[in-house]
Design a protein around this motif. Structure first.
Motif, short mmCIF file in Angstrom:
data_model
loop_
_atom_site.label_atom_id
_atom_site.label_comp_id
_atom_site.label_asym_id
_atom_site.label_seq_id
_atom_site.Cartn_x
_atom_site.Cartn_y
_atom_site.Cartn_z
N GLU A 145 0.83 -1.21 0.00
CA GLU A 145 0.00 0.00 0.00
C GLU A 145 0.86 1.26 0.00
O GLU A 145 0.58 2.23 -0.70
CB GLU A 145 -0.94 0.02 1.23
N GLU A 146 1.94 1.24 0.80
CA GLU A 146 2.75 2.44 0.97
C GLU A 146 3.33 2.96 -0.34
O GLU A 146 3.37 4.17 -0.58
CB GLU A 146 3.89 2.14 1.97
N ASN A 147 3.81 2.05 -1.17
CA ASN A 147 4.45 2.49 -2.42
C ASN A 147 3.67 2.05 -3.66
O ASN A 147 4.23 1.96 -4.75
CB ASN A 147 5.88 1.95 -2.49
N TYR A 148 2.38 1.80 -3.47
CA TYR A 148 1.58 1.27 -4.57
C TYR A 148 1.67 2.16 -5.81
O TYR A 148 1.73 1.69 -6.93
CB TYR A 148 0.12 1.09 -4.15
N HIS A 149 1.71 3.50 -5.60
CA HIS A 149 1.72 4.42 -6.74
C HIS A 149 2.91 4.17 -7.67
O HIS A 149 2.81 4.36 -8.87
CB HIS A 149 1.74 5.87 -6.25
N LEU A 150 4.03 3.71 -7.10
CA LEU A 150 5.23 3.48 -7.92
C LEU A 150 5.05 2.31 -8.87
O LEU A 150 5.54 2.32 -9.99
CB LEU A 150 6.42 3.16 -7.01
N VAL A 151 4.36 1.28 -8.38
CA VAL A 151 4.24 0.06 -9.18
C VAL A 151 2.87 -0.06 -9.84
O VAL A 151 2.64 -0.97 -10.63
CB VAL A 151 4.50 -1.22 -8.33
N ALA A 152 1.97 0.90 -9.54
CA ALA A 152 0.57 0.75 -9.96
C ALA A 152 0.42 0.44 -11.45
O ALA A 152 -0.28 -0.51 -11.82
CB ALA A 152 -0.21 2.01 -9.60
N ASP A 153 1.09 1.23 -12.30
CA ASP A 153 0.95 1.05 -13.75
C ASP A 153 1.28 -0.36 -14.19
O ASP A 153 0.66 -0.92 -15.08
CB ASP A 153 1.93 1.99 -14.49
N ILE A 154 2.33 -0.90 -13.58
CA ILE A 154 2.80 -2.23 -13.96
C ILE A 154 1.95 -3.29 -13.29
O ILE A 154 1.52 -4.26 -13.90
CB ILE A 154 4.27 -2.43 -13.54
#
Lengths: 246, 307
Positions: free
Chosen positions: B109-118
């Motif tokens: 959840e904490e870094n979801y934005h970084l990997v979201a696209d992939i």
């Protein structure tokens, strides 16, 4: 007809309700370098397995080296060569042992194997590495050796499944020179690749999308037809409309 | 200070000199490409930068820390996607990602934005075992796992080998987004079209860098005139070109063969007459060098010098 070494008509393979290969029809001429392209999951491997006599078609027909792929698989295997990036040589056998093993499997005579082995090692500049374990060779060397072994018994057709994955431009070029040379001797080369610039080396190229062959022609005519300046563009224009992925 | 500083690194294994004095720096948000053949030393260099093996000599600092003395600090701050698929094959997609997040003391959840696209692309398969994924999906999962702790520097060792052109293009679009986030990337690739997408590239052979520059400068620095030829019989054309005295380096290059010539003022009419006499209906033209031509040229020069 004698110059057609691969012929398929409506060749189809289903796994349950999934149609992996969907009515593909094409011919390949003797001595031709035929590129078989498609995205991951387009059905290339399944089609190639049928042509090599490793998988029986659900429907349609296919002839390879004059044999029926539905009923004469053992004859086909004797008349073709096969190499893939994933599996080609035995890593724990020496260079000469690999050659000896494959040649023996294809029923070559001992004295002929010995004579041709010397010629081959000399041509590849591998004579010093004759006793080296294959696993100790650099990848590019392995691939050149694997290709040489796959045509050691002078098959009519050689199937190459992504033979140059992970190889640098210089080695890839040496590899393609070997392919040109084999084709010049009359060996038909059926090759899959993910490098679209390599498609340009082929006499003709087919592109599979969702189990079907969506385009088949010479690279220069395909580029014209799709108004593209490279095979990469042709490929992306076709692959974009793919519905199934992986 | 640049996030990656490599200074005169040497490494040998037994009699094999894997790296013979490699130096470079990569700036924040830079995509630095390392292009070279198998066995050139690329993977050894990656393993040194990721603190997995020690150099024989030379220094290397990553994210401000020394790879030998401060390796624990580096390991918290870098992501590494090795050439061989190295996730847990028996764990599901989601379990792998949760595991890597937990190891680094974070959560998906904490870094979801970084990997979201992939991750969105592989999320429909999140209960599938990693070992059962196709090549393109494995690579996306591996990238997610390397990114989930928000690394400052990302090391990608041949991330797109064996992946089809469409997936490769998507993958590079992801790298561009990561660059915009300020993540520094060192990436190796055998694909010359990918080399063009890097900010700077280094060509490596036999443990040495042959040159470091922006892709455009590398091609612009190719000073020798370069020619292309094709005919109806490409294999014979190759042999005939190589037999021609004024032709220096000649190699296959897809639809055309490429070659450089010796001396000044190459006479194309004479070459055309020669090729016609050999039975070719040939087309000969002068062309601009690509990265691949530069690579072929540098590789040839390097092997001449070492002989």
């Amino acid at each position: 007809m004698t110059d057609i070494v691969i012929h398929t008509k409506d060749l189809t393979k289903q796994f349950g309700t999934f149609t992996a290969v969907d009515h593909i029809s094409f011919d390949v001429q003797r001595g031709e370098i035929f590129g078989f392209l498609g995205a991951n999951g387009a059905g290339k491997t399944t089609a190639m397995r049928m042509l090599c006599g490793l998988s029986i078609p659900t429907s349609g027909e296919g002839w390879v080296a004059g044999f029926d792929i539905a009923t004469q698989q053992e004859d086909i295997k004797k008349h073709i060569g096969y190499m893939s990036q994933k599996f080609s040589l035995y890593e724990d056998l020496k260079v000469w042992e690999n050659i000896r093993l494959y040649a023996g499997i294809y029923g070559m005579k001992t004295d002929e194997i010995e004579r041709k082995t010397r010629l081959l090692l000399d041509k590849l500049h591998f004579t010093k590495e004759c006793n080296a374990l294959v696993k100790s060779l650099p990848l590019g060397w392995k691939q050149k050796l694997a290709f040489s072994v796959s045509i050691f018994h002078e098959p009519q057709i050689v199937f190459l499944d992504e033979p140059t994955g992970g190889v640098d431009p210089e080695t890839r070029r040496q590899f393609w020179e070997m392919i040109y040379e084999a084709a010049d001797r009359g060996i038909t080369v059926f090759v899959t690749t993910h490098y679209m610039d390599e498609a340009e080396y082929c006499n003709r190229v087919s592109i599979m999308v969702d189990g079907r062959i969506d385009a088949l022609d010479t690279p220069s005519r395909l580029k014209q037809q799709f108004n593209a300046h490279s095979m990469d563009q042709v490929f992306r224009r076709l692959a974009r409309k793919a519905e199934r992925s992986e | 200070m640049n996030p990656v500083i490599v200074n005169d690194i040497h490494k040998h294994y037994g009699d094999v000199q894997a790296l013979r004095g490699v130096s470079f720096e990569a700036g924040r948000g830079e995509i630095f490409g390392i292009i070279g053949p198998d066995g050139a030393g690329k993977t050894s260099l990656f393993r040194i930068m990721t603190t997995l093996i020690l150099p024989d000599s030379g220094t290397c600092r990553v994210a401000g820390f020394d790879v030998v003395k401060e390796y624990k600090e580096i390991r918290k701050r870098v992501g590494y996607m090795p050439g061989r698929f190295s996730l847990y094959q028996d764990m599901s997609v989601e379990e792998n990602l949760t595991f890597f997040a937990a190891v680094f003391g974070t959560t998906i959840e904490e870094n979801y934005h970084l990997v979201a696209d992939i991750y969105r692309q592989i999320e429909p398969f999140k209960t599938r075992r990693a070992g059962k994924l196709s090549g393109g999906m494995k690579q996306k999962l591996a990238l997610c796992c390397a990114l989930i702790h928000k690394p400052e520097v990302l090391f990608l060792d041949e991330p797109t080998t064996g992946v089809d052109p469409v997936s490769r293009k998507e993958f590079w679009e992801m790298l561009k987004r990561l660059k915009a986030e300020g993540i520094t990337m060192v990436v190796s690739t055998p694909y010359m079209d990918e080399a063009r997408l890097c900010d700077r590239i280094a060509l490596i052979k036999d443990g040495r860098f042959l040159g470091i520059d922006k892709p455009n400068n590398i091609t612009a620095s190719f000073r020798t005139p370069l020619w292309a030829a094709k005919s109806q019989h490409m294999y014979h054309l190759l042999n005939d070109l190589r037999a021609y005295p004024d032709i220096d380096n000649c190699y296959v290059s897809g639809e055309y063969h490429h070659f450089t010539t010796r001396g000044e003022g190459f006479d194309t009419d004479a070459l055309n007459r020669y090729l016609t006499s050999k039975g070719h209906a040939a087309e000969v033209k002068q062309i601009e060098a690509t990265i691949e031509d530069c690579y072929m040229h540098l590789a040839k020069t390097a092997s001449r010098e070492s002989e």
